[in-house]
Scaffold this active site. Sequence first.
Site, PDB file in Angstrom:
ATOM      1  N   SER A   1       0.874  -1.166   0.000  1.00  0.00           N
ATOM      2  CA  SER A   1       0.000   0.000   0.000  1.00  0.00           C
ATOM      3  C   SER A   1       0.909   1.212   0.000  1.00  0.00           C
ATOM      4  O   SER A   1       2.102   1.092   0.308  1.00  0.00           O
ATOM      5  CB  SER A   1      -0.855  -0.028   1.276  1.00  0.00           C
ATOM      6  OG  SER A   1      -1.369   1.254   1.573  1.00  0.00           O
ATOM      7  N   TYR A  25      -1.691  -1.552  10.483  1.00  0.00           N
ATOM      8  CA  TYR A  25      -1.730  -1.751   9.026  1.00  0.00           C
ATOM      9  C   TYR A  25      -0.416  -1.234   8.423  1.00  0.00           C
ATOM     10  O   TYR A  25       0.218  -1.911   7.596  1.00  0.00           O
ATOM     11  CB  TYR A  25      -2.921  -0.994   8.453  1.00  0.00           C
ATOM     12  CG  TYR A  25      -3.115  -1.161   6.965  1.00  0.00           C
ATOM     13  CD1 TYR A  25      -3.622  -2.339   6.438  1.00  0.00           C
ATOM     14  CD2 TYR A  25      -2.805  -0.123   6.073  1.00  0.00           C
ATOM     15  CE1 TYR A  25      -3.812  -2.493   5.067  1.00  0.00           C
ATOM     16  CE2 TYR A  25      -2.989  -0.263   4.714  1.00  0.00           C
ATOM     17  CZ  TYR A  25      -3.502  -1.448   4.211  1.00  0.00           C
ATOM     18  OH  TYR A  25      -3.690  -1.602   2.859  1.00  0.00           O
TER      19      TYR A  25
HETATM   20  N1  NAP Z   1      -8.686  -0.355  -0.949  1.00  0.00           N
HETATM   21  C1  NAP Z   1      -7.614   0.370  -0.719  1.00  0.00           C
HETATM   22  O1  NAP Z   1      -7.699   1.599  -0.600  1.00  0.00           O
HETATM   23  C2  NAP Z   1      -6.246  -0.267  -0.684  1.00  0.00           C
HETATM   24  C3  NAP Z   1      -5.129   0.553  -0.850  1.00  0.00           C
HETATM   25  C4  NAP Z   1      -3.859  -0.038  -0.796  1.00  0.00           C
HETATM   26  C5  NAP Z   1      -3.729  -1.400  -0.586  1.00  0.00           C
HETATM   27  N2  NAP Z   1      -4.850  -2.168  -0.403  1.00  0.00           N
HETATM   28  C6  NAP Z   1      -4.656  -3.594  -0.186  1.00  0.00           C
HETATM   29  O2  NAP Z   1      -5.238  -4.289  -1.256  1.00  0.00           O
HETATM   30  C7  NAP Z   1      -5.570  -5.621  -0.834  1.00  0.00           C
HETATM   31  C8  NAP Z   1      -6.986  -5.940  -1.241  1.00  0.00           C
HETATM   32  O3  NAP Z   1      -7.872  -5.081  -0.536  1.00  0.00           O
HETATM   33  P1  NAP Z   1      -9.231  -4.530  -1.167  1.00  0.00           P
HETATM   34  O4  NAP Z   1      -9.134  -3.058  -1.165  1.00  0.00           O
HETATM   35  O5  NAP Z   1      -9.570  -5.227  -2.410  1.00  0.00           O
HETATM   36  O6  NAP Z   1     -10.254  -4.881   0.012  1.00  0.00           O
HETATM   37  P2  NAP Z   1     -11.247  -6.116   0.229  1.00  0.00           P
HETATM   38  O7  NAP Z   1     -12.333  -6.077  -0.772  1.00  0.00           O
HETATM   39  O8  NAP Z   1     -11.591  -6.062   1.674  1.00  0.00           O
HETATM   40  O9  NAP Z   1     -10.334  -7.401  -0.085  1.00  0.00           O
HETATM   41  C9  NAP Z   1      -9.591  -8.093   0.872  1.00  0.00           C
HETATM   42  C10 NAP Z   1      -9.572  -9.547   0.464  1.00  0.00           C
HETATM   43  O10 NAP Z   1      -8.740 -10.271   1.383  1.00  0.00           O
HETATM   44  C11 NAP Z   1      -9.463 -11.419   1.824  1.00  0.00           C
HETATM   45  N3  NAP Z   1      -9.009 -11.818   3.151  1.00  0.00           N
HETATM   46  C12 NAP Z   1      -8.961 -11.093   4.276  1.00  0.00           C
HETATM   47  N4  NAP Z   1      -8.451 -11.820   5.281  1.00  0.00           N
HETATM   48  C13 NAP Z   1      -8.174 -13.040   4.772  1.00  0.00           C
HETATM   49  C14 NAP Z   1      -7.612 -14.227   5.300  1.00  0.00           C
HETATM   50  N5  NAP Z   1      -7.249 -14.305   6.582  1.00  0.00           N
HETATM   51  N6  NAP Z   1      -7.443 -15.295   4.473  1.00  0.00           N
HETATM   52  C15 NAP Z   1      -7.820 -15.241   3.178  1.00  0.00           C
HETATM   53  N7  NAP Z   1      -8.354 -14.133   2.614  1.00  0.00           N
HETATM   54  C16 NAP Z   1      -8.529 -13.058   3.411  1.00  0.00           C
HETATM   55  C17 NAP Z   1     -10.915 -10.960   1.831  1.00  0.00           C
HETATM   56  O11 NAP Z   1     -11.780 -12.088   1.761  1.00  0.00           O
HETATM   57  P3  NAP Z   1     -12.547 -12.772   2.984  1.00  0.00           P
HETATM   58  O12 NAP Z   1     -12.979 -11.681   3.914  1.00  0.00           O
HETATM   59  O13 NAP Z   1     -13.680 -13.473   2.300  1.00  0.00           O
HETATM   60  O14 NAP Z   1     -11.560 -13.723   3.593  1.00  0.00           O
HETATM   61  C18 NAP Z   1     -10.955 -10.173   0.516  1.00  0.00           C
HETATM   62  O15 NAP Z   1     -11.136 -11.048  -0.557  1.00  0.00           O
HETATM   63  C19 NAP Z   1      -5.313  -5.649   0.668  1.00  0.00           C
HETATM   64  O16 NAP Z   1      -4.052  -6.214   0.917  1.00  0.00           O
HETATM   65  C20 NAP Z   1      -5.318  -4.173   1.039  1.00  0.00           C
HETATM   66  O17 NAP Z   1      -4.597  -3.933   2.206  1.00  0.00           O
HETATM   67  C21 NAP Z   1      -6.103  -1.645  -0.469  1.00  0.00           C
END
Ligand code: NAP
Length: 243
Positions: free
Chosen positions: A141, A154
């Site tokens: 991130s 985080y």
């Molecule tokens: N959105 C942002 O602004 C942003 C910015 C920078 C980086 N990121 C990073 O991008 C990545 C994806 O996030 P997103 O924004 O797409 O949010 P999201 O929709 O909440 O996706 C997170 C994914 O991780 C899965 N997950 C969480 N805990 C898990 C576990 N213990 N085992 C297996 N799967 C797990 C969730 O599925 P389940 O809950 O079904 O397990 C979901 O599919 C993350 O690493 C996040 O930190 C996001």
Amino acid sequence: MKEKRVAVIAGASSGIGRATAIHLARIGYAVSICARRSELIHEIADSIHKEGGKAFALKADMTDWKEAQNFIKSTVKELGSIDVLFNNVGAGIRFADFEDLTIEEINEGIAVNLTSVLYGCKAVLPVMKSQKSGHIINTSSILGKRARSGFSIYTAGKHGVEGFSRSLYNEVKKYGIKVSILSPAMVNTDWARKAGFDNPTAKGKIIEPEDIALVVQHLIELPDHITIWNVDVMALSQTLNPL
Ligand SMILES: NC(=O)c1ccc[n+]([C@@H]2O[C@H](COP(=O)([O-])OP(=O)(O)OC[C@H]3O[C@@H](n4cnc5c(N)ncnc54)[C@H](OP(=O)(O)O)[C@@H]3O)[C@@H](O)[C@H]2O)c1
């Protein structure tokens, strides 16, 4: 253009992971997806099958070593190889000062943002080493390079992902394995809502999950002898001062 192969996406039930799985399947990759919400990943796999694509879905908690290892082993059994591992699991946990977090939240924050990535890599390395090729992409991130109060754990987890990925890059390139760090700014997913974070500074069109899917495609379709080891993704509407 490279031959389309097998891409594994850990954390694919929503947001970036879901969009990347659907995109890679549409352009010809066989995809293997996991998350804890089993019904969602099976829905995604079904929709990929209906479009004529190839997908394998398995419920797995990537913070549990046995489940992470089983996901990788089952993928090889189902799809024959692993060319790409997109370690995309992560969560903001709860937007709060460090002092107000419980020990459980601290442990969960490190497990979901850092340990999940370590386990994914540990499980896939023997596979990629035996193939003498592979590409691991670890989702960090902007907070893997910077800091924001209210997201200390985080921030710690994502800084850990970046440091770990740099070490791993140097360790495994001799086996023909690439390691890339993918660091987006705010993306339009449920991530912020889940963390209870209302971002008052988000204005204009921010990054969509489908935009990140295009970045992943670009990374994995580069020729074998080069790589982009670190990519920071921003929308033009987003400002980081100082950059
Ligand atoms: N959105 C942002 O602004 C942003 C910015 C920078 C980086 N990121 C990073 O991008 C990545 C994806 O996030 P997103 O924004 O797409 O949010 P999201 O929709 O909440 O996706 C997170 C994914 O991780 C899965 N997950 C969480 N805990 C898990 C576990 N213990 N085992 C297996 N799967 C797990 C969730 O599925 P389940 O809950 O079904 O397990 C979901 O599919 C993350 O690493 C996040 O930190 C996001």
